[in-house]
Design a protein around this motif. Sequence first.
Motif, PDB file in Angstrom:
ATOM      1  N   VAL A 148     -46.269  -1.439  -2.882  1.00 30.87           N
ATOM      2  CA  VAL A 148     -45.294  -0.177  -3.391  1.00 30.87           C
ATOM      3  C   VAL A 148     -44.773   0.513  -2.466  1.00 30.87           C
ATOM      4  O   VAL A 148     -45.050   0.834  -1.028  1.00 30.87           O
ATOM      5  N   PRO A 149     -43.647   1.561  -2.452  1.00 31.11           N
ATOM      6  CA  PRO A 149     -42.979   1.853  -1.577  1.00 31.11           C
ATOM      7  C   PRO A 149     -43.817   3.336  -1.408  1.00 31.11           C
ATOM      8  O   PRO A 149     -43.832   3.528  -2.147  1.00 31.11           O
ATOM      9  N   GLY A 150     -44.031   3.673   0.127  1.00 27.32           N
ATOM     10  CA  GLY A 150     -44.003   4.949   0.131  1.00 27.32           C
ATOM     11  C   GLY A 150     -43.539   5.375   1.725  1.00 27.32           C
ATOM     12  O   GLY A 150     -42.847   4.516   2.920  1.00 27.32           O
ATOM     13  N   VAL A 151     -44.238   6.490   1.951  1.00 30.21           N
ATOM     14  CA  VAL A 151     -44.210   6.832   3.318  1.00 30.21           C
ATOM     15  C   VAL A 151     -45.302   7.577   4.303  1.00 30.21           C
ATOM     16  O   VAL A 151     -45.855   7.881   3.298  1.00 30.21           O
ATOM     17  N   PHE A 152     -45.071   7.390   5.386  1.00 28.63           N
ATOM     18  CA  PHE A 152     -46.456   7.880   5.956  1.00 28.63           C
ATOM     19  C   PHE A 152     -46.057   8.481   7.817  1.00 28.63           C
ATOM     20  O   PHE A 152     -44.891   8.835   7.660  1.00 28.63           O
ATOM     21  N   PHE A 153     -46.778  10.337   7.528  1.00 23.41           N
ATOM     22  CA  PHE A 153     -46.117  10.554   8.316  1.00 23.41           C
ATOM     23  C   PHE A 153     -46.632  11.020   9.444  1.00 23.41           C
ATOM     24  O   PHE A 153     -48.020  10.788   9.132  1.00 23.41           O
ATOM     25  N   PHE A 154     -46.884  11.982  10.173  1.00 26.20           N
ATOM     26  CA  PHE A 154     -47.035  12.396  11.062  1.00 26.20           C
ATOM     27  C   PHE A 154     -46.923  14.106  11.558  1.00 26.20           C
ATOM     28  O   PHE A 154     -46.428  14.549  10.874  1.00 26.20           O
ATOM     29  N   LEU A 155     -48.651  14.525  10.966  1.00 29.95           N
ATOM     30  CA  LEU A 155     -48.716  16.496  11.415  1.00 29.95           C
ATOM     31  C   LEU A 155     -49.525  16.457  12.079  1.00 29.95           C
ATOM     32  O   LEU A 155     -50.754  16.108  13.140  1.00 29.95           O
ATOM     33  N   GLY A 156     -48.938  17.751  13.328  1.00 31.90           N
ATOM     34  CA  GLY A 156     -48.789  17.643  14.958  1.00 31.90           C
ATOM     35  C   GLY A 156     -50.509  19.301  14.525  1.00 31.90           C
ATOM     36  O   GLY A 156     -50.378  19.632  12.858  1.00 31.90           O
ATOM     37  N   GLY A 157     -50.943  18.708  15.378  1.00 27.42           N
ATOM     38  CA  GLY A 157     -52.458  19.750  15.119  1.00 27.42           C
ATOM     39  C   GLY A 157     -52.527  20.466  16.793  1.00 27.42           C
ATOM     40  O   GLY A 157     -53.417  20.896  17.053  1.00 27.42           O
ATOM     41  N   SER A 158     -51.587  20.183  18.231  1.00 31.08           N
ATOM     42  CA  SER A 158     -51.456  20.649  19.204  1.00 31.08           C
ATOM     43  C   SER A 158     -51.486  22.673  19.197  1.00 31.08           C
ATOM     44  O   SER A 158     -50.936  22.628  18.356  1.00 31.08           O
ATOM     45  N   ASN A 159     -51.634  22.978  19.775  1.00 32.51           N
ATOM     46  CA  ASN A 159     -51.795  24.782  20.052  1.00 32.51           C
ATOM     47  C   ASN A 159     -51.900  24.407  21.811  1.00 32.51           C
ATOM     48  O   ASN A 159     -53.246  24.896  22.274  1.00 32.51           O
ATOM     49  N   ILE A 160     -51.354  24.513  22.606  1.00 30.71           N
ATOM     50  CA  ILE A 160     -50.625  24.127  24.193  1.00 30.71           C
ATOM     51  C   ILE A 160     -51.273  25.999  24.510  1.00 30.71           C
ATOM     52  O   ILE A 160     -51.871  25.879  24.973  1.00 30.71           O
ATOM     53  N   GLU A 161     -50.878  26.627  24.034  1.00 28.79           N
ATOM     54  CA  GLU A 161     -51.373  28.477  24.021  1.00 28.79           C
ATOM     55  C   GLU A 161     -52.750  28.190  24.216  1.00 28.79           C
ATOM     56  O   GLU A 161     -53.664  29.052  25.351  1.00 28.79           O
ATOM     57  N   LYS A 162     -53.959  27.765  23.768  1.00 26.70           N
ATOM     58  CA  LYS A 162     -55.338  27.803  23.214  1.00 26.70           C
ATOM     59  C   LYS A 162     -55.881  26.380  24.003  1.00 26.70           C
ATOM     60  O   LYS A 162     -56.812  26.067  23.407  1.00 26.70           O
ATOM     61  N   GLY A 163     -54.951  25.470  24.131  1.00 29.91           N
ATOM     62  CA  GLY A 163     -55.027  24.802  25.154  1.00 29.91           C
ATOM     63  C   GLY A 163     -55.938  23.656  24.116  1.00 29.91           C
ATOM     64  O   GLY A 163     -56.552  22.707  24.280  1.00 29.91           O
ATOM     65  N   ILE A 164     -55.359  23.728  22.945  1.00 31.67           N
ATOM     66  CA  ILE A 164     -55.470  22.823  22.168  1.00 31.67           C
ATOM     67  C   ILE A 164     -54.809  21.538  21.924  1.00 31.67           C
ATOM     68  O   ILE A 164     -53.837  21.562  21.751  1.00 31.67           O
ATOM     69  N   SER A 165     -55.357  19.607  22.566  1.00 34.07           N
ATOM     70  CA  SER A 165     -54.384  18.659  22.813  1.00 34.07           C
ATOM     71  C   SER A 165     -55.235  18.029  21.362  1.00 34.07           C
ATOM     72  O   SER A 165     -56.289  17.641  21.171  1.00 34.07           O
ATOM     73  N   SER A 166     -54.142  17.276  20.181  1.00 31.64           N
ATOM     74  CA  SER A 166     -54.083  16.202  19.338  1.00 31.64           C
ATOM     75  C   SER A 166     -54.108  15.153  19.484  1.00 31.64           C
ATOM     76  O   SER A 166     -53.513  15.158  18.869  1.00 31.64           O
ATOM     77  N   MET A 167     -53.797  14.614  20.314  1.00 31.04           N
ATOM     78  CA  MET A 167     -53.734  13.371  20.870  1.00 31.04           C
ATOM     79  C   MET A 167     -54.750  12.764  20.556  1.00 31.04           C
ATOM     80  O   MET A 167     -55.759  12.321  20.683  1.00 31.04           O
ATOM     81  N   PRO A 168     -54.648  11.644  19.117  1.00 29.47           N
ATOM     82  CA  PRO A 168     -55.648  10.943  18.984  1.00 29.47           C
ATOM     83  C   PRO A 168     -55.851   9.974  19.933  1.00 29.47           C
ATOM     84  O   PRO A 168     -55.462   9.106  20.714  1.00 29.47           O
ATOM     85  N   HIS A 169     -57.288   9.805  19.909  1.00 24.94           N
ATOM     86  CA  HIS A 169     -58.582   9.023  20.511  1.00 24.94           C
ATOM     87  C   HIS A 169     -58.447   9.632  21.900  1.00 24.94           C
ATOM     88  O   HIS A 169     -59.061   8.270  22.730  1.00 24.94           O
TER      89      HIS A 169
END
Length: 430
Positions: free
Chosen positions: A380-401
């Motif tokens: 079926v037709p569909g859409v896949f999104f990216f949702l950011g999760g990083s917070n540079i100020e807090k030193g959080i990096s959400s680069m997968p793997h």
Amino acid sequence: MKTQLIAILLIVTTGILSAQSGKSISNYQQIEKQTDAIYSSLVEIRRDLHMHPELSKQEKRTSKIVAEYLEKLGIEVKTNIGGNGVVGILKGDKEGRNIAWRADMDAIKTNEPDVVDFKSKNEGVRHICGHDVHTTIGLGIATVLSQQKEDLEGTVYFIFQPAEETFTGAKDMIEDGLFDIIKPDEVYGLHIGPETFGMINVKANELFAHTKTLKVKFKPSANENELENFMNSILKGFVRNIEQKGSPWDIINKISDPKIGLTSKETIFKDYFILQGARLNTDTDKAVTFYNASFLETDIKRVNNIPHEIKKLILNSKFKDSFISIGYSKDYAGTPINDPELTRIATQTISSFYNKEMFTPLYGQVPYFGEDFIFYQQKVPGVFFFLGGSNIEKGISSMPHTPNFAVDEKTIKYGVQSFATLLLERANSK
């Protein structure tokens, strides 16, 4: 008389559209309040899942938590689909469209230490791809939409999928009769990305580069070094637009670069070929020599033409009499192919309620990653999104793997609000 009728129709139509628009805004405001109300409980769920990660095809605990949670919401639940897969079926009080949302549940093997306080209790296993967040967002969407049931026209299906990391879960669920149980008109999903928390990224058509492994067979040759050099020179001739120096992570780390990354119109991640590796091997009884090469290519037409082009070059070379065959071996990595019209509609829908500055289009294709969401899109037709999760100020990096993968949990709230609104609007669309 005709003029009067037209005027009346315009007034009536405008009134209907205004009422519909007002209703949508009201629904969004309710979703926003409901999400705020359950946010702390969603964080608890996410942290519990993070502390108890399960590898592909072993997601029994996660599957049980998901099924019991959905049942408490009054949602119809189907379990053990394609292994540990769970499906929730939320039927609205009115007729409408059937919309599916997919969330994956499995974790990854890694001996790298956890970087959060709520550390994994399963040694050698961690959620460093964000599937614990994906599952939590799926449960959050199910919660707020179950509270909107009176305004839901149609049905929303919640697909909680096992074994995405092994690229088998979607296939397993489909082969086990998923689309006999549900009949969606559209399917949507997301993956945590490296952008700022709450940032949504999307593009039409291919989201990732196509990953392929080429296999060429030759009769044993006394000039194997010469043959290998010849084949290497052919493959290197396809390389374009991305300079290949260092490791793949040197390239991946440029994904978020504001000047050349995926969100820039000047991105380097558009129209490229990356040669990952090539080697020549002879089987044990020396009956066949194999040349294997893995690569990334953004253009599917080129992907399909490459074997033909290489074959022509071989047949016009001194190695033509040694040539046996050429083709692609089975590949794990796949690229979601977003339906252009649904991508446009989804972008407009979310942007009309969501902070427009947090909704950014992508201009290139992601290298080195794959997603089995493509198997749903083949149905079926569909859409896949990216949702950011990083917070540079807090030193959080959400680069997968990556070993230091972490997520700013506020992105859970943004994910639930924006995508619950999208699903409600799509279900209620005629």
